[in-house]
Design an enzyme around this catalytic site. Structure first.
Site, PDB file in Angstrom:
ATOM      1  N   LYS A  80      35.145 -60.271  12.047  1.00 39.02           N
ATOM      2  CA  LYS A  80      33.800 -60.504  12.585  1.00 39.02           C
ATOM      3  C   LYS A  80      33.612 -61.997  12.862  1.00 39.02           C
ATOM      4  O   LYS A  80      34.058 -62.842  12.077  1.00 39.02           O
ATOM      5  CB  LYS A  80      32.758 -60.031  11.573  1.00 39.02           C
ATOM      6  CG  LYS A  80      31.319 -60.114  12.082  1.00 39.02           C
ATOM      7  CD  LYS A  80      30.318 -59.664  11.017  1.00 39.02           C
ATOM      8  CE  LYS A  80      28.901 -59.611  11.575  1.00 39.02           C
ATOM      9  NZ  LYS A  80      27.912 -59.206  10.548  1.00 39.02           N
ATOM     10  N   SER A 155      24.814 -55.409  12.032  1.00 37.66           N
ATOM     11  CA  SER A 155      25.224 -56.433  12.976  1.00 37.66           C
ATOM     12  C   SER A 155      26.722 -56.468  13.267  1.00 37.66           C
ATOM     13  O   SER A 155      27.134 -56.967  14.309  1.00 37.66           O
ATOM     14  CB  SER A 155      24.804 -57.810  12.443  1.00 37.66           C
ATOM     15  OG  SER A 155      25.531 -58.120  11.257  1.00 37.66           O
ATOM     16  N   SER A 179      24.747 -54.282   7.443  1.00 33.56           N
ATOM     17  CA  SER A 179      25.517 -54.659   8.635  1.00 33.56           C
ATOM     18  C   SER A 179      26.963 -54.193   8.657  1.00 33.56           C
ATOM     19  O   SER A 179      27.626 -54.300   9.686  1.00 33.56           O
ATOM     20  CB  SER A 179      25.487 -56.175   8.828  1.00 33.56           C
ATOM     21  OG  SER A 179      24.238 -56.558   9.352  1.00 33.56           O
TER      22      SER A 179
END
Lengths: 497, 101, 479
Positions: A80, A155, A179
């Site tokens: 990420k 997210s 997330s």
């Protein structure tokens, strides 16, 4: 060779060690898949040349060391973009950090690299991890591999989509209010938020420091355990990482191979389940419960009276900490600097106005407000008191009633792109109701895909355990995996529409 | 607690506090959005918390230290690579007029 | 001045002291000064995204030490908060500081002013990180930011508003400096900025119990300026009140050139620091064992040494003041006295001759070419009448130049005092023979010619003659 993108890392490892495939082939196959499915927009940055070079070295290492090589040697991973990577652009999905090349590695990333993993790229995400749909990215939204018109969740939407679509067998994400778990649920893969402090936060760009935790995505529970094992542990650079010895998750998982769920008590929090569930989710949840009973589990209704207040406490805590953590983005030492300023004040205000997206600005402003003079007690402190109550609720439940708390991951299946961004920001926040309390309480939570909705969208269940109970959660998840046989590889090959 | 909602000026003040420039046109929408969030989080005021200790740290951890040993710094070339305006070993900003530290 | 007698001044000081650690409070780069700009900058110091602070243990040791030396109660639990403001020298946009739960509370410092012992109570001592430095360009419209100082450990020592005159503030600050140096936690140099002071000043009509409106004065870069700025501020405030005005709560900046203060920001403009507990830093818990360990390592403190010197060595207050100014002066003195027990003479030599030469050469007593033992030997040689006091000064100069012992200087230069009566007798006889005219004058009643003969003897012996013996022999011969 496209089936290479459907393998688990343990399968890849076996093939690499036997010489059946090379890391070059494996990594190339994943880049082919990434190209083939580039519409998903799951990556912000790809590092193909570097990855192929690393694959070449990995092949030599495997030849030399065989099974003595690191567990992930030659295996592709996706990271990420919230996690800093030395020498690889790290943007956090924000214009603010476009072009920022960190001079150091996030501890969790470094641990994966040390185990031989090959980074293929940095995954797309909601800007600074603020969002539940991945639509708040400065680099465009990510699409759900199960339905291109829908969101992957957020997210960490890019990481979830990458793993679900076969672009990478595993990925790292961050979870501040869901997330990892929510996009894993909406994309039909496994995801875990470990106990707060289990994984070092060093190098995870801070969103809400008291809630943030790095965790893995995978298409199998074993891969989840392997990855968690690799990234966990005390880090002298993170004063909030815990000393507790990291259990041998993978080994402990093996003991579940012959087990069902006999004697395990699943708590259903009636306070959280009152309304708001989409029919398909509700049906699936009920079906899961009846299957669990057949597997010997005990289903108990529990009470978490303050869990429903978690969302409000979260939307004070997270913005307050975010406003503080994001104060460092001022256009002076790194990051975006406006090209039109005439004073220092303008340099700050314009750089931040241009560098941050709308949702980030909203949260910073809310955070600045709740921390401003005269409001601290009524907001931030109050939220931390609520946090104590939430913690106590879970403690009581685990002490008196159940081993695991079971809820759906999300009240809905993946929603349509644009469906919630056009409404009030609050609409999006409400989607986090099942995941947020876990961050407030610091507990570990796992997202397990269990079924497909009538429109063929994944539905996931969340299991939550006491502090440091990752092994139990992995074990339970492995039984679900065996019993529900969710088709995790359905989107790892072939066309994605 | 009385329900609180932000005025136009409050929104501008909060933007200033956040060091984020906003335009006049942005104010009404921002005000509405921020107030809807504040409305929601203010529901907490109904929950009694008298005597409840706030939780600032999940684990009862204390005294995490490092030893007092210095290590190498970044080289100026490395800083120059990431900084928007770094010259002759200094970060450069517009002249600071008013001191407010 | 008559106006001032109607008013009482109330002063409190906030003092920042940089701690002498090797590395920064929360980061690994060096905490030294005077390096190339931005050359002490690791990830944490630069506030890079993803970085986290970890507390330097020695910083806590030092702060506990200072807390004990200033009679504070060391708090079992203290915490760190974030204090937010945007400024180029503050990399993270917040300063990590102890806010609601500081490490040390409720202490006091005793100091002497004009022979009177006074006390300033301390509200608290807390830990925080220093900011970097902004260097303001002259004409190019640019400010330059150096983050070397960012993250250097600081203690902030906050006093109660217990001082009533500028001189008291000065004396308290000097005492604090002395404590910081004795405990070796800070080199306490105001000119270099390792010791910094802000003053809170208010005035109120004599007899009024409630405090007047407080004005904070910043930028006090020397002991001299602290007193001067407060004096000026007091006069300003009184003038405002006398002319019917009111004092505004504000922060003012001292202008060293003009000797005046000017407004920097009003209370309304004061920053909203948005304090909240730093989630990255677990609480600091200090148990009695830790405190005990530091207590055991505590050196004798300035006031303790002062009292001991007064009582034990029976020296005068002024001399003791000088001897205890720095621990290493006191140590030098005590080493010398241990070698030769004449505290009065040793202290005279240190405070006059030795300091005179050291000052001239710009040296500290730690770098003195004359060791305490050699100084003691010199005093002993005088006491044993091996050399005269006058010769001793010549010997001392040579010791200072060469670092030699007084014995070897005296030996080499033949400066030993002449106390052999036969030799002195011979010399004196010769002088009397050579000066019949003067002898005649003396005998005819000119008593002052006695001094002439003594002088001639000294000249002949290059000052080495034992003056007492010369006197005796001369008297006998002239009788």
């Amino acid at each position: 060779m496209s089936e290479l993108t459907s393998l688990t890392t343990s399968e890849m490892r076996a093939k690499l060690l036997s010489g059946e495939i090379s890391s070059m082939e494996l990594v190339s196959a994943h880049f082919d898949r990434i190209e083939e499915t580039s519409d998903l927009n799951s990556f912000i940055t790809l590092v193909k040349d570097q990855a192929l070079k690393n694959a070449e070295s990995a092949d030599i290492i495997i030849k030399e060391k065989g099974s003595n090589s690191g567990l992930f040697t030659g295996i592709p991973v996706a990271i990420k973009d919230q996690l800093v990577t030395k020498g690889i652009e790290t943007t956090c999905g924000s214009k603010m950090l476009k072009g920022f090349i960190p001079p150091y590695d996030c501890t969790a990333v470094k641990k994966l690299k040390d185990a031989g993993a090959i980074i293929v790229g940095k995954t797309n995400q909601d800007e600074f991890a603020m969002g539940s749909s991945n639509e708040y990215s400065a680099f465009g939204p990510v699409k759900n591999p199960w339905d291109n018109s829908r969101v992957p969740g957020g997210s960490s939407g890019g990481s979830a989509a990458a793993v679900a679509s076969g672009q990478s067998p595993i990925a790292l994400g961050t979870d501040t209010g869901g997330s990892i778990r929510q996009p894993a649920g909406l994309c039909g893969i496994y995801g875990m938020k470990p106990t707060y402090g289990r994984v070092s936060r060093y190098g995870a760009v801070a969103f809400a420091s008291s809630l943030d935790q790095i965790g893995p995505f995978a298409r199998s529970v074993k891969d989840l355990a392997l990855t968690l094992q690799t990234i966990s542990g005390l880090d002298s650079n993170d004063a909030t990482s815990v000393k507790d010895k990291v259990p041998e998750f993978v080994k402990e998982l093996e003991s579940w191979e012959s087990k069902d769920l006999k004697g395990i008590r699943f708590g259903i929090p009636k306070d959280l389940m009152s309304g708001g569930l989409e029919d398909s989710v509700s049906n699936s949840f009920n079906e899961v419960i009846s299957r669990l009973v057949k597997l010997g589990a005990e289903i108990v209704e529990i009470s978490l009276p303050h869990a429903s207040s978690s969302l409000a406490a979260y939307y004070i805590t997270a913005p307050a900490e975010a406003a503080s953590n994001l104060a460092r983005f001022d256009g002076i030492r790194y990051g975006h600097r406006s090209s039109s300023y005439h004073s220092l004040q303008e340099l700050y205000e314009k750089s931040r106005a241009e560098g941050f997206g709308k949702e980030v600005k909203r949260r910073i402003m809310i955070g600045s407000f709740v921390l401003s003079s005269g409001y601290y007690d009524a907001y931030y402190k109050k939220a931390q008191q609520i946090r104590t109550l939430v913690i106590n609720d879970y403690k009581a439940a685990f002490m008196n009633s159940c081993d695991v708390v079971l809820t759906p991951v999300s009240p809905t299946v993946a929603f349509k792109l644009g469906e919630k961004t056009s409404a009030s920001p609050l609409t999006m926040y409400l989607a986090d109701i099942f995941t947020v309390p876990i961050n407030l309480a610091g507990l570990p939570g796992i997202s397990i895909p269990t079924s497909l909705s009538p429109e063929k969208l994944p539905i996931g269940m969340q299991c939550v355990g006491p502090l440091f109970s990752e092994s139990l959660l992995l074990g339970v998840a492995s039984v679900f995996e065996r019993e529900f046989k969710f088709p995790v590889t359905q989107r790892t090959t072939g066309r994605i529409n | 607690m009385k329900k609180l909602s932000l005025s136009d000026n409050d929104v501008k003040h909060v933007a200033k506090l956040s060091a984020i420039e906003i335009t006049e046109e942005e104010v009404p929408t921002l005000k509405e959005q921020l107030n809807s969030i504040l409305d929601y989080v203010q529901t907490l005021s109904e929950i009694p918390t008298r005597g409840v200790e706030p939780t600032f740290h999940i684990h009862p951890v204390s005294n995490v230290f490092r030893d007092d040993v210095h290590q190498a710094s970044y080289k100026s070339e490395e800083i120059a690579k990431i900084a928007p305006d770094f010259k002759d070993n200094f970060f450069r900003v517009p002249q600071i007029i008013k001191s407010n530290s | 001045m008559s106006q001032e007698q109607k008013f009482e001044t109330v002063i409190g000081l906030e003092v920042h002291a940089q701690l002498l650690t090797d590395s920064k409070i929360f980061a690994v780069s060096g905490a030294t000064s005077g390096k190339t700009p931005n050359s002490l900058t690791d990830s944490v110091t630069l506030g890079l995204p993803g970085c986290l602070p970890v507390l330097n243990r020695r910083v806590v040791d030092f702060a506990i030490k200072l807390g004990l030396a200033t009679n504070c109660s060391i708090q079992k639990m203290s915490t760190f908060s974030r204090k937010h403001y945007f400024y180029p020298d503050l990399p993270k946009g917040y300063q990590i500081s102890q806010y609601d739960l500081p490490l040390c509370k409720d202490g006091f410092v005793e100091y002497r002013l004009n022979g009177e012992l006074k006390r300033v109570n301390l509200t608290r001592i807390h830990l925080e990180e220093d900011a970097g430095k902004n260097i303001h360009g002259e004409s190019d419209g640019i400010s330059y930011v150096d983050l070397n100082r960012a993250g250097v450990p600081l203690v902030e020592i906050v006093s109660e508003p217990d001082m009533r005159r500028p001189e008291e503030a000065g004396a308290y600050l000097k005492q604090l400096k002395q404590i910081l140096r004795y405990t070796e936690v800070c080199d306490a140099n105001m000119e270099d900025g390792s010791l910094r002071c802000d003053a809170n000043v208010s005035v109120r009509p004599i007899g009024q119990t409630e405090l007047g409106v407080k004005v904070e004065i910043k930028n006090l870069n020397s002991f001299k300026f602290v007193e001067r700025a407060i004096q000026h501020e007091v006069e300003r405030q009184i003038a405002v009140i006398e002319s019917g005005g009111t004092i505004l709560q504000e922060t003012r900046l001292f202008d060293e050139q003009k000797g005046t203060t000017r407004s920097m920001r009003s209370k309304e403009e004061a920053a909203d620091y948005k304090y909240f507990p730093d989630p990255d830093l677990p609480p600091l818990i200090v148990d009695s064992e830790w405190i005990g360990k530091i207590k055991d390592s505590l050196p004798e403190l300035p006031n303790e040494i002062y009292n001991r010197f007064i009582n034990y060595y029976k020296l005068d207050a002024y001399t003791v003041e000088i001897l205890t100014l720095e621990s290493f002066i006191a140590r030098f003195f005590e080493q010398a006295v241990a070698a030769h027990n004449n505290p009065q003479a040793v202290s005279n030599w240190i405070t006059s001759e030795l300091f005179g030469r050291l000052n001239k050469e710009g040296l500290s007593i730690m770098d003195s070419p004359v060791s305490p033992e050699n100084l003691a030997s010199l005093v002993r040689m005088i006491d044993e009448e091996l050399i005269s006091g006058k010769i001793a000064k010549t010997v001392f100069d040579e010791m200072f130049e060469s670092g030699s012992s007084p014995e070897s200087v005296v030996e080499k230069k033949g400066l030993k005092q002449l106390s052999d009566p036969d030799i002195l007798d011979k010399v004196i006889s010769q002088i009397l023979e050579k000066n019949p005219k003067q002898l005649e004058e003396y005998r005819s009643g000119k008593d002052k010619m006695f001094g002439f003969f003594v002088g001639q003897v000294m000249k002949e012996t290059e000052g080495r003659a034992n003056p007492v013996m010369v006197n005796d022999i001369l008297k006998a011969k002239l009788a």
